[in-house]
Design a protein around this motif. Structure first.
Motif: not given
Lengths: 139, 137
Positions: B83-85, B92-99, B117-120, B124-130
């Motif tokens: 959780l960076l910011q 408005t958050i844009t979520i992008s991802g890669t398998v 996760y990038h804001d408008q 970059l406001v966050a990263r994730g890995r699931s």
């Protein structure tokens, strides 16, 4: 105001939080999440997959742990907080989930003092359903 | 969208379809009410009220859902977030991802997805890995 400080000792336990799980809660979480996985809403479907009832979303349980961390670290949790969790057992309607945490490390970094905590969530029978680790800077 | 989110269809290296989500007061409020988290500092610690940090959970699956047709039966195995910011209400958050990986273990197929996760403003406001078990069919 954050509970964690630069003087927080390794071994310190975080105050826990209790949440009661219900199918309506799970249903509502699914609606907010636009989730359609029948594992969460269809008991018969979940039973076909080896569960005794529909199961709660793992990230709903994470929300409880995050609330605990937010209370402990304060706004620093939202500014550089990191978490790594595993969902190790299902959460069912009727369960009561209790969060827990314990400080395992405290060290100085370039940006400040970082505390690391082991975190977990367990059900009313003391069975862990979520385990992991989180860290954040303390003011 | 023609591919289902099943073991045989998920492709490692897939750049998932980015998704934009506006963090309205209503959406964040419904989330907070659902998980019963009304922590006070969400409202006044920053210049603008923020979403509960775990709100990222609502966003994290959207690129996968937008790319591969959801199929019932999947199970979430693990998750990482950075959780960076804080995510501000009204942003408005844009979520992008890669398998990034797919593998079999003990008779189940797992897929690992990394998200950003990038804001408008492009921050970059966050990263994730699931890591999730995906249905076979």
């Amino acid at each position: 105001m954050a509970m964690a400080t630069r003087d927080t000792a390794v071994g310190t336990h975080l105050p826990n939080i209790n949440k009661s799980i219900s199918q309506p809660m799970i249903d509502q979480y699914g609606k907010v999440n636009n989730d359609t996985n029948r594992m969460h809403y269809d008991r018969a479907f979940a039973q076909q997959h080896g569960y005794r009832d529909a199961i709660g979303h793992g990230l709903m349980t994470f929300a409880f742990a995050s609330e605990m961390l937010g209370r402990y670290f304060g706004s620093q949790w939202a500014l550089g907080g990191k978490v790594r969790i595993k969902f190790i057992a299902p959460v069912y309607p009727g369960d009561t989930i209790t969060t827990g945490g314990q400080v395992t490390d405290s060290h100085v970094e370039t940006d400040g003092q970082r505390l690391t905590v082991d975190i977990w969530c367990e059900n009313q029978d003391g069975e862990p359903v979520l385990v992991g680790e989180a860290n954040a800077l303390v003011a | 969208m023609s591919l289902k989110r099943t073991a045989q269809h998920i492709v490692v290296g897939s750049q998932l379809t980015p998704v934009e989500v506006e963090l309205t007061t209503d959406l964040v409020g419904r989330y907070a009410a659902t998980v019963q988290d009304e922590t006070p500092w969400y409202g006044d610690a920053f210049d603008t009220p923020i979403a509960p940090p775990a709100f990222i959970s609502i966003l994290s699956g959207k690129p996968m859902d937008a790319t591969y047709e959801p199929v019932s039966g999947g199970i979430h195995a693990s998750q990482e977030f950075e959780l960076l910011q804080p995510m501000l209400i009204g942003s408005t958050i844009t979520i992008s991802g890669t398998v990034v990986d797919k593998f079999d273990k003990r008779g189940r197929t797992y897929a690992i997805v990394e998200t950003e996760y990038h804001d408008q403003d492009g921050n970059l406001v966050a990263r994730g890995r699931s890591e999730s078990v995906v249905p076979q069919a």
